[in-house]
Design an enzyme around this catalytic site. Structure first.
Site, PDB file in Angstrom:
ATOM      1  N   ARG A   3      18.547  21.547 -63.993  1.00 22.50           N
ATOM      2  CA  ARG A   3      19.764  22.361 -63.935  1.00 22.50           C
ATOM      3  C   ARG A   3      20.992  21.589 -63.475  1.00 22.50           C
ATOM      4  O   ARG A   3      22.092  21.797 -63.977  1.00 22.50           O
ATOM      5  CB  ARG A   3      19.522  23.574 -63.031  1.00 22.50           C
ATOM      6  CG  ARG A   3      18.606  24.586 -63.672  1.00 22.50           C
ATOM      7  CD  ARG A   3      18.247  25.713 -62.744  1.00 22.50           C
ATOM      8  NE  ARG A   3      17.443  26.709 -63.451  1.00 22.50           N
ATOM      9  CZ  ARG A   3      16.900  27.760 -62.867  1.00 22.50           C
ATOM     10  NH1 ARG A   3      17.053  27.956 -61.568  1.00 22.50           N
ATOM     11  NH2 ARG A   3      16.186  28.615 -63.573  1.00 22.50           N
ATOM     12  N   HIS A  59      23.773  29.747 -58.003  1.00 21.68           N
ATOM     13  CA  HIS A  59      22.535  30.464 -58.310  1.00 21.68           C
ATOM     14  C   HIS A  59      21.495  30.419 -57.199  1.00 21.68           C
ATOM     15  O   HIS A  59      20.761  31.382 -56.984  1.00 21.68           O
ATOM     16  CB  HIS A  59      21.937  29.874 -59.591  1.00 21.68           C
ATOM     17  CG  HIS A  59      20.670  30.526 -60.043  1.00 21.68           C
ATOM     18  ND1 HIS A  59      20.589  31.872 -60.358  1.00 21.68           N
ATOM     19  CD2 HIS A  59      19.424  30.029 -60.242  1.00 21.68           C
ATOM     20  CE1 HIS A  59      19.357  32.167 -60.735  1.00 21.68           C
ATOM     21  NE2 HIS A  59      18.621  31.069 -60.653  1.00 21.68           N
ATOM     22  N   LEU A 102      10.058  31.729 -57.945  1.00 24.50           N
ATOM     23  CA  LEU A 102       9.102  32.836 -57.832  1.00 24.50           C
ATOM     24  C   LEU A 102       7.757  32.322 -57.331  1.00 24.50           C
ATOM     25  O   LEU A 102       7.067  32.995 -56.560  1.00 24.50           O
ATOM     26  CB  LEU A 102       8.933  33.544 -59.181  1.00 24.50           C
ATOM     27  CG  LEU A 102      10.099  34.429 -59.648  1.00 24.50           C
ATOM     28  CD1 LEU A 102       9.820  35.007 -61.029  1.00 24.50           C
ATOM     29  CD2 LEU A 102      10.371  35.550 -58.653  1.00 24.50           C
TER      30      LEU A 102
END
EC number: 1.3.5.1
Length: 596
Positions: A290, A357, A408
Site C-alpha cells: 500500500r 486508513h 483482520l
C-alpha cells in the site's frame, strides 16, 4: 469531587474496552475460560469499525494454489520494511490457518469456490516462494463484506458465552496504582452515571486514531481512546510515525474501495490512460504494497498526470470486469461507488485518492497482548494488569507498513492469545486489592474539569485545525521543514485545548462532552505522531522522507517509544526490533532492498 457524581462500583476478573473484532474475540475467549468478563463499548458492538473491513483475512490455506505460512511470514516481514518483530509475525502467520477454520466453525459465511472450499483472492504484497514466485491467493473473503461477517459472528459467540456488555459506556481513564493497572472508569451515556470497574486485567481494544486526520476511511468513532488513556497513565506508545494511507479512498468522500477490487483485476490509470503502476512496481503492478502504491499515485498527481478538473486524483478501472463477477465478489463496492462517487462501476472508472486508513503504531505489547515498557536493559518489561490488542496495539506485526488483509487476522489471532494468557494468569473470582481513593478522585476531577470548561474555543473548530494540520504536514511525503512546522502547530493546538468551551453541561447523551474527551485523546496521539516522524531521519514503509529518501538499516532498525511528561514535553526513546524468530521452523529473514 467524587461525591458530586453517582459512581457505581463493579468487580470483574477481566474488563475488555472495545467491542470490535479484537475485543469480542478476547472477551468471549476469556469468558469461555471461566473468567468473569465485562465488555465496555461506546457504541453497539456490531457498529464497531471492524464492520467496515471489506477485502478479507489472510491465511496460507492453499485453497487456490500452493501456499505456506512461511511465505506469508516472509511477505509480512518485507511488507513491514523490516520494522516488524519476527517472533510475533511468526506467531500470527503460523496460527492463521487455524484461526480461519475456527471462524468458519463459528459460522462466518465465507465465499466459496466451485468445489466448496473457502475462496481466496490475491492481495497486495502477497507472494509465493519467498517473493520469487507468482502472486499468492491468500486472502479469505466473504464477498467484500468480510469484516461485517466476522464481527456479527464474534458478537454471537460473545452472547453465547455470556460476556456482560456495558453498551454506550465511554471509557474515561485507567485506574493505575504503583505501576499496575487495577481497572478502568467509564461514563454511562444513557443515564449519566459513572462506573468504576475493578479488574485483574484490562484489555484495550479501542481501535486506531484515524480521525486525527481530515480525510480518513475510519468511522468518526475511531479516536484512539485506548492510546489516549495509556499516554495519560504515563506509559509510552510505539512507532506512531507510521500511518498508512490506503491508495483507494473515493475522491472527496474518503470512503474505502477495498484492495480486493485490484485483487479481482482492477487497475489504476493516470490522465494519459496509462497503467502507471507498471513503472513503479513492474512485477506486482497494482498489487504492490500500500505504501508503494500511495506514493506512486501521489507522484503522478504532483507531476501533472492526475485526472479531473483539478488533476488531483486518479482513476480505478473495474469496468472491464464482467457484471456477474462484480455482483458476486464486489457487491458492496459497486453500491459505495454509486452512492459516494455517482459512478456505475460496470461502465465508468472510480475517482480515487490515497486516504488515511490504518495506524501501524500503538500501545506496545508482546504476542500475548501484554503491554510492555522499556525498563533499563529489559526492553520488554510487562506492565501488570493491562493488555492491548487490535489496531490499538503495536505487537509489532505490521512494522512500518501493514499488508492488506493482515489486520483482520491480527484481531482474531491476538484476541485469542490474550484470552489464553489471561486464563493462565488469573484465578476466577479472586479478590481485588483495596484502591487508594485519590486515584479515582484524580480521574473524576479531570472529567469534571472538561465537563465544566468555559473557555473561548469550540471543540469542533480545534478538531478541524488538528485534522487539517495532520493532513497537510504528516502525509504521504514528509520533510523536516513540514514536520517541524507541524509539530509546532499541533503543540499550539493542544495548548489551546485548555481554553475549550462546553456548552452542554448535562451528563445524559452529551455529545459535546464526548467529542471533547475524544479530542483530548486524539491530540495527544497526533502530538507524538508528528514528533516521532520528525525525529526519524530515514524513509521506511509508510514514513517517506523526501529529504532522507533511503532506508537506513544501520541507525534506524529500531522502534520509537513516545510519551508525554506532566509538563507536556515529548519524550522519545528507542528499542531494538526483534529480528529473531520464535522457533527454528523458519530462519531469521534478513533485511534486503524492498522491490515489488
Amino acid at each position: 469531587m467524587t461525591k458530586a457524581y453517582n459512581i457505581i462500583h463493579h468487580k470483574f476478573d477481566v474488563v475488555v474496552v472495545g467491542a470490535g473484532g479484537a475485543g469480542l474475540r478476547s472477551a468471549f475467549g476469556m469468558a469461555k475460560e471461566g473468567l468473569n468478563t465485562a465488555c465496555i463499548t461506546k457504541i453497539f458492538p456490531t457498529r464497531s469499525h471492524t464492520v467496515a473491513a471489506q477485502g478479507g483475512i489472510s491465511a496460507a490455506l492453499g485453497n487456490m494454489g500452493e501456499d505456506d505460512w512461511r511465505w506469508h511470514m516472509y511477505d509480512t516481514v518485507k511488507g513491514s520494511d523490516w520494522l516488524g518483530d519476527q517472533d510475533a509475525i511468526e506467531y500470527m502467520c503460523k496460527n492463521a490457518p487455524d484461526a480461519i477454520l475456527e471462524l468458519e466453525h463459528y459460522g462466518v459465511p465465507f465465499s466459496r469456490t466451485e468445489d466448496g472450499k473457502i475462496y481466496q483472492r490475491p492481495f497486495g504484497g502477497m507472494t509465493t516462494e519467498y517473493g520469487k514466485g507468482k502472486a499468492a491467493q491468500r486472502t479469505c473473503a466473504a464477498a467484500d463484506r468480510t469484516g461485517h461477517a466476522i464481527l456479527h459472528t464474534l458478537y454471537q459467540q460473545s452472547l453465547k458465552h455470556k460476556v456482560q456488555f456495558f453498551i454506550e459506556y465511554f471509557a474515561i481513564d485507567l485506574l493505575m496504582e504503583d505501576g499496575e493497572c487495577r481497572g478502568v472508569v467509564a461514563w454511562n451515556l444513557d443515564d449519566g452515571s459513572l462506573h468504576c470497574f475493578r479488574a485483574h486485567n484490562v484489555v484495550l481494544a479501542t481501535g486506531g486514531y484515524g480521525r486525527a486526520y481530515f480525510s480518513a476511511t475510519s468511522a468518526h468513532t475511531c479516536t484512539g481512546d485506548g492510546g489516549g488513556m495509556v499516554i495519560r497513565a504515563g506509559l509510552p506508545l510505539q512507532d506512531m510515525e507510521f500511518v498508512q494511507f490506503h491508495p483507494t479512498g473515493i475522491y472527496s468522500a474518503g470512503c474505502l474501495i477495498t484492495e480486493g477490487a485490484r485483487g479481482e483485476g482492477g487497475y489504476l490509470v493516470n490522465a494519459n490512460g496509462e497503467r502507471f503502476m507498471e513503472r513503479y512496481a513492474p512485477a506486482a503492478k497494482d498489487l504492490a504494497s500500500r505504501d508503494v502504491v500511495s506514493r506512486a499515485m501521489t507522484i503522478e498527481i504532483r507531476e501533472g498526470r492526475g485526472v479531473g478538473e483539478y488533476k488531483d486524483h486518479v482513476f480505478l478501472h473495474l469496468n472491464h470486469l464482467s457484471p456477474e463477477i462484480l455482483h458476486r465478489r464486489l457487491p458492496g463496492i459497486s453500491e459505495t461507488a454509486k452512492i459516494f462517487a455517482g459512478v456505475d462501476v460496470t461502465k465508468d472508472p472510480i475517482p480515487v485518492l490515497p486516504t488515511v486508513h490504518y495506524n501501524m503504531g500503538g500501545i506496545p505489547t508482546n504476542y500475548h497482548g501484554q503491554v510492555i515498557i522499556k525498563d533499563g536493559k529489559n526492553h520488554n518489561s510487562i506492565v501488570n494488569g493491562i493488555m492491548a490488542i487490535g489496531e490499538a496495539a503495536c505487537v509489532s506485526v505490521h512494522g512500518a507498513n501493514r499488508l492488506g488483509s493482515n489486520s483482520l487476522l491480527d484481531l482474531v489471532v491476538f484476541g485469542r492469545s490474550s484470552a489464553l494468557k489471561a486464563a493462565e494468569l488469573i484465578k476466577p473470582v479472586s479478590p481485588h486489592k483495596p484502591l487508594k481513593k485519590e486515584i479515582l478522585e484524580k480521574i473524576i476531577n479531570r472529567f469534571d474539569k472538561i465537563r465544566h470548561a468555559n473557555g473561548n474555543v469550540l471543540v469542533a473548530d480545534l478538531r478541524l485545525q488538528m485534522q487539517r494540520t495532520m493532513q497537510s504536514h504528516v502525509s504521504v511525503f514528509r520533510t523536516q521543514e513540514l514536520l517541524d512546522e507541524g509539530a509546532r502547530m499541533i503543540s499550539e493546538i493542544r495548548n489551546r485545548y485548555k481554553d475549550i468551551k462546553i456548552n452542554d453541561k448535562s451528563l445524559i447523551w452529551n455529545s459535546d462532552l464526548v467529542e471533547a474527551l475524544e479530542l483530548d485523546n486524539l491530540l495527544d496521539q497526533a502530538l507524538v505522531t508528528v514528533y516521532s516522524a520528525a525525529a526519524r531521519k530515514e524513509s521506511r514503509g509508510a514514513h517517506a522522507r523526501e529529504d532522507y529518501p533511503d532506508r537506513n538499516d544501520i541507525d534506524w532498525i529500531k522502534h520509537t517509544l513516545s510519551s508525554i511528561d506532566d509538563s507536556g514535553q515529548i519524550i522519545l526513546d528507542y528499542k531494538p526490533v526483534t529480528l529473531t524468530t520464535l522457533t527454528d521452523e523458519i530462519s531469521t529473514i534478513p533485511p534486503v532492498k524492498r522491490i515489488y
